[in-house]
Motif scaffolding. Structure first.
Motif, mmCIF file in Angstrom:
data_model
loop_
_atom_site.group_PDB
_atom_site.id
_atom_site.type_symbol
_atom_site.label_atom_id
_atom_site.label_comp_id
_atom_site.label_asym_id
_atom_site.label_seq_id
_atom_site.Cartn_x
_atom_site.Cartn_y
_atom_site.Cartn_z
ATOM 1 N N ASP B 250 0.831 -1.216 0.000
ATOM 2 C CA ASP B 250 0.000 0.000 0.000
ATOM 3 C C ASP B 250 0.862 1.261 0.000
ATOM 4 O O ASP B 250 0.618 2.210 -0.742
ATOM 5 C CB ASP B 250 -0.912 0.027 1.240
ATOM 6 C CG ASP B 250 -2.056 -0.962 1.096
ATOM 7 O OD1 ASP B 250 -2.260 -1.464 -0.040
ATOM 8 O OD2 ASP B 250 -2.731 -1.236 2.113
ATOM 9 N N TYR B 253 2.482 1.928 -3.364
ATOM 10 C CA TYR B 253 1.529 2.550 -4.291
ATOM 11 C C TYR B 253 1.400 4.024 -3.973
ATOM 12 O O TYR B 253 1.434 4.873 -4.862
ATOM 13 C CB TYR B 253 0.156 1.860 -4.201
ATOM 14 C CG TYR B 253 -0.039 0.843 -5.289
ATOM 15 C CD1 TYR B 253 -0.311 1.271 -6.599
ATOM 16 C CD2 TYR B 253 0.067 -0.515 -5.036
ATOM 17 C CE1 TYR B 253 -0.459 0.334 -7.606
ATOM 18 C CE2 TYR B 253 -0.079 -1.440 -6.045
ATOM 19 C CZ TYR B 253 -0.352 -1.014 -7.327
ATOM 20 O OH TYR B 253 -0.503 -1.917 -8.335
ATOM 21 N N SER B 254 1.298 4.332 -2.670
ATOM 22 C CA SER B 254 1.037 5.710 -2.302
ATOM 23 C C SER B 254 2.238 6.612 -2.592
ATOM 24 O O SER B 254 2.091 7.679 -3.180
ATOM 25 C CB SER B 254 0.523 5.745 -0.863
ATOM 26 O OG SER B 254 1.350 6.521 -0.073
ATOM 27 N N SER B 257 2.940 6.705 -6.478
ATOM 28 C CA SER B 257 1.920 7.436 -7.247
ATOM 29 C C SER B 257 2.095 8.942 -7.084
ATOM 30 O O SER B 257 1.868 9.698 -8.021
ATOM 31 C CB SER B 257 0.515 7.002 -6.834
ATOM 32 O OG SER B 257 0.264 7.372 -5.506
ATOM 33 N N THR B 258 2.536 9.375 -5.884
ATOM 34 C CA THR B 258 2.780 10.800 -5.683
ATOM 35 C C THR B 258 3.975 11.253 -6.515
ATOM 36 O O THR B 258 3.935 12.261 -7.214
ATOM 37 C CB THR B 258 3.063 11.072 -4.189
ATOM 38 O OG1 THR B 258 2.141 10.323 -3.417
ATOM 39 C CG2 THR B 258 2.962 12.540 -3.865
ATOM 40 N N ASP B 263 -2.643 7.931 -10.644
ATOM 41 C CA ASP B 263 -3.752 7.637 -9.740
ATOM 42 C C ASP B 263 -3.388 6.417 -8.891
ATOM 43 O O ASP B 263 -3.057 5.367 -9.426
ATOM 44 C CB ASP B 263 -5.001 7.341 -10.597
ATOM 45 C CG ASP B 263 -6.251 7.232 -9.749
ATOM 46 O OD1 ASP B 263 -6.135 6.857 -8.560
ATOM 47 O OD2 ASP B 263 -7.338 7.513 -10.289
ATOM 48 N N PRO B 264 -3.409 6.562 -7.531
ATOM 49 C CA PRO B 264 -3.057 5.403 -6.687
ATOM 50 C C PRO B 264 -3.964 4.186 -6.937
ATOM 51 O O PRO B 264 -3.607 3.055 -6.610
ATOM 52 C CB PRO B 264 -3.218 5.909 -5.259
ATOM 53 C CG PRO B 264 -3.548 7.344 -5.335
ATOM 54 C CD PRO B 264 -3.772 7.745 -6.760
ATOM 55 N N GLU B 265 -5.138 4.455 -7.533
ATOM 56 C CA GLU B 265 -6.052 3.346 -7.820
ATOM 57 C C GLU B 265 -5.725 2.687 -9.168
ATOM 58 O O GLU B 265 -6.313 1.676 -9.528
ATOM 59 C CB GLU B 265 -7.508 3.843 -7.865
ATOM 60 C CG GLU B 265 -8.008 4.430 -6.543
ATOM 61 C CD GLU B 265 -7.988 3.421 -5.411
ATOM 62 O OE1 GLU B 265 -8.521 2.307 -5.610
ATOM 63 O OE2 GLU B 265 -7.409 3.717 -4.338
#
Ligand SMILES: Nc1ncnc2c1ncn2[C@@H]1O[C@H](COP(=O)(O)OP(=O)(O)O)[C@@H](O)[C@H]1O
Ligand SMILES: [Mg+2]
Lengths: 241, 423
Positions: B250, B253-254, B257-258, B263-265
């Protein structure tokens, strides 16, 4: 030793109800040697099974050696059979795969007698019935008379007060039968109370009292007894087919 | 009742004689049941162990991450953008996620010419970090070492080579003309490299860029001086605690993605191969398989147990007179029951003992076969572990006890008067 009053025993076989004993009153004192005679099906074996705590009556009271046995449970009855009673059967009923020694040992094992004591006792008992040189024999290697003597040794294992025998000479020739009764007489003289079922006049003659059973009742009327004995003497056997 | 043991054995032998066929079939059934339960479990165990070994060949509890292509537009940026990692991302990840034990990335260049003493092969060259030694199970054979921090700092021309690459260049260690590769100079793309270590032989089931055994590993910094590469081909990350794997995923991803603005999704932007999850799924499959095997073996034993009970029921019926006599002699319920229980246990014990003995013999024989063949490397060695022995023995004794208990209960309920009636 035995005190029975109004003993009844009914068997339910399907729909038919057979009353094997119809109110037997019987008292046998300590030290007696009693024979039970009567026609086949008169209830002799049933009476003996009740006397030996192997069966319970449907009705009536039974005191053995001063103790009422009605309220005892299975385990307590087993103890009584083990300690106070010795059984001898017509068919000997030895364990076929066990030696004479092991057969006699059995009630001592059930009675939790210590090994050493137990073994000495077995040797003593088999000696007493004249089989000291047959310890390792299996029943198949013994004669009928010898098998019955092993059975008697087994019955005496825990020094019972009461010896019960259901036609002990029924499967024996007259000579071996006589030897067995000689042995009984000896035991009786040394204080054992004996109750024995027999058909044989010559055997019954040697006991000190004869109880005559007919149709589930003890016959007490003098005339009936006389009649029974008359026909018995005539046939030598109490009831021939 | 111990003094009765002789009689029990005698009874058993008599039963054996009088019920020869039934008795031998039953004993064979118990042997078979024991064999199947033990061996099926043992094979399952061997397979499980082997899978563990094979899995650890790739690396124990690691995540492998590739950049993907965005599928969703994000903050004005279009979809279809390529996400690629520069080497400096590794330090960034280390900083951002303290739950990570080690992080690394690598460059890969396939089909490079590698030669020693005129022998030339075309193999993969991997630029890696020192952490790869334990993350990817790249352990050196004795006498050698893996790439270290100094190699990295000084961009040394040193190489750690796979064992098959070693075989190709220097010959297998026991062959004629074999030379110890350590300290020798090999050429990679005509550039001289000193061999510092050879990988220990390992089984590697999972692989993402070819097997490690035919790869040449060099410091990532050296790799960059040789080949112009801006982007890492993938990242490898090992969480400190296996239970934190989901959390680390998790977090990855976070932060990624930043940093890369997606998009983290957007699941297509990154792909993560979770070796731990794979292993856990595999483990569950294997445990399921063992349970299934165990049930099959158990059912076989159950059928055999019914056979034992059957023999005992026949024995009770044939011995009612004997039971009656014993009761007349003062035998209690327990006395009557133990005889039949012990006899059933003896039958189960003979069958079970033979079955266990055969199982150990078979497992031992198979284990003695060298693991050279391809099939054995995947199947593994059947292993009778202590839990397996415990399971087998407890199933056996439960069945033996039950097979004795019910007939024994019937024996104890024999009516002595009935059984002694003599006409
Ligand atoms: N277990 C039993 N079930 C049904 N009937 C029985 C049973 N035992 C005995 N009987 C019946 O009870 C009667 C008395 O039997 P028994 O005591 O054996 O006589 P005896 O020993 O004098 O020949 C007989 O009619 C017999 O058929
Ligand atoms: Mg009778």
């Amino acid at each position: 030793m035995i005190k029975m009053s109004g003993i009844r025993k009914a068997y339910n076989t399907g729909r038919i109800k057979v009353e094997a004993l119809k109110g037997v009153d019987l008292e046998i004192g300590a030290g007696e040697f009693v024979s039970i005679v009567g026609p086949s099906g008169s209830g002799k074996s049933t009476l003996m099974n009740i006397a030996g705590c192997l069966d319970v009556p449907s009705d009536g009271g039974y005191e053995l050696d001063g103790e009422s046995v009605e309220k005892l449970n299975m385990s307590q009855l087993a103890d009584i059979r083990n300690k106070k009673i010795g059984f001898v059967f017509q068919a000997f009923n030895l364990l076929p795969y066990a030696t004479a020694f092991e057969n006699v040992e059995l009630p001592l094992i059930f009675g939790k007698v210590a090994t050493k004591k137990r073994q000495d006792r077995v040797v003593e008992l088999l000696g007493r019935v004249g089989l000291q040189d047959r310890l390792g024999h299996k029943p198949a290697e013994l004669s009928g008379g010898e098998m019955q003597r092993v059975a008697i040794a087994r019955a005496l294992a825990n020094n019972p007060k009461l010896l019960l025998a259901d036609e002990p000479t029924g499967n024996l020739d007259s000579q071996s039968g006589k030897a067995i009764i000689d042995l009984f007489e000896e035991l009786w003289k040394s204080g054992t109370t004996i109750l024995m079922i027999t058909h044989d006049f010559n055997v019954a003659k040697r006991t000190n009292r004869v109880v005559y059973l007919r149709d589930g009742l003890v016959v007490t009327k003098a005339a009936d007894i006389a009649q029974g004995i008359k026909s018995w003497k005539h046939d030598r056997q109490f009831d021939t087919a | 009742m111990l003094s009765n043991a002789r009689m029990i054995i005698r009874l058993f032998l008599r039963e054996l004689k009088s019920q020869k066929l039934r008795m031998s079939l039953t004993i064979i059934a118990i042997i078979w049941g024991t064999l199947s339960i033990t061996l099926l479990l043992a094979f399952g165990e061997g397979l499980k162990n082997q899978l563990d070994i094979n899995r650890k060949g790739l690396g124990d509890g690691i995540l492998i991450i590739w950049g993907g292509q965005t599928e969703k537009p994000y903050k004005g940026l279009p979809r279809g953008r390529q996400i690629r990692f520069r080497p400096d991302i590794i330090d960034y990840i280390r900083e951002q996620i303290p739950e990570i034990e080690a992080a690394g990335g690598e460059f890969i260049n396939w089909g490079r010419p590698i030669s020693y003493n005129g022998k030339i092969v075309s193999e993969k060259v991997n630029g890696v970090l020192p952490e790869y030694e334990f993350m990817r199970s790249l352990y050196p054979d004795s006498g050698g070492r893996f790439i270290n921090k100094l190699d990295l700092q000084n961009k040394r021309r040193v190489a750690f080579i796979g064992n098959e690459l070693r075989d190709d260049l220097f010959g297998p260690p026991d062959s004629a003309g074999y030379v110890d590769p350590i300290g020798k100079t090999i050429l990679i793309n005509d550039i001289q490299f000193t061999v510092i270590g050879v990988m220990q032989k390992k089984l590697q089931m999972g692989m993402y860029s070819g097997p490690d055994w035919s790869t040449a590993f060099i410091p990532i910094t050296t790799f960059q001086t040789m080949y112009t590469r801006r982007y890492l081909s993938n990242l490898v990350i090992k969480p400190r605690d296996i239970n934190q794997t989901e959390y680390v995923k998790d977090r990855l991803y976070s932060i990624l993605s930043t940093k890369y603005k997606f998009d983290p999704e957007d699941k297509r932007a990154l792909s993560i191969w979770d070796v731990v999850e794979d292993a856990q799924v595999m483990r569950k499959v294997m445990i399921g398989m063992q349970v299934f095997f165990g049930i099959i073996g158990g059912l076989t034993l159950l059928v055999a147990g019914v056979g034992v009970a059957n023999i005992m029921y026949v024995a009770v019926r044939e011995r009612t007179a004997e039971i009656g006599v014993k009761m007349a002699m003062g035998a209690k319920r327990a006395h009557v029951m133990t005889q039949f229980m012990l006899e059933a246990i003896l039958i189960a014990g003979i069958g079970g003992g033979t079955g266990l003995f055969l199982s150990f013999a078979i497992a031992g024989t198979l284990a003695a076969i060298p693991m050279e063949s391809e099939a054995m490397q995947w199947l593994g060695k059947p292993t009778i572990s202590i839990p397996i022995a415990i399971v087998t023995i407890s199933v056996l004794s439960t069945i033996g006890l039950a097979a004795g208990y019910f007939p024994a209960r019937r024996a104890a309920s024999v009516n002595p008067v009935e059984s002694l009636r003599y006409e």
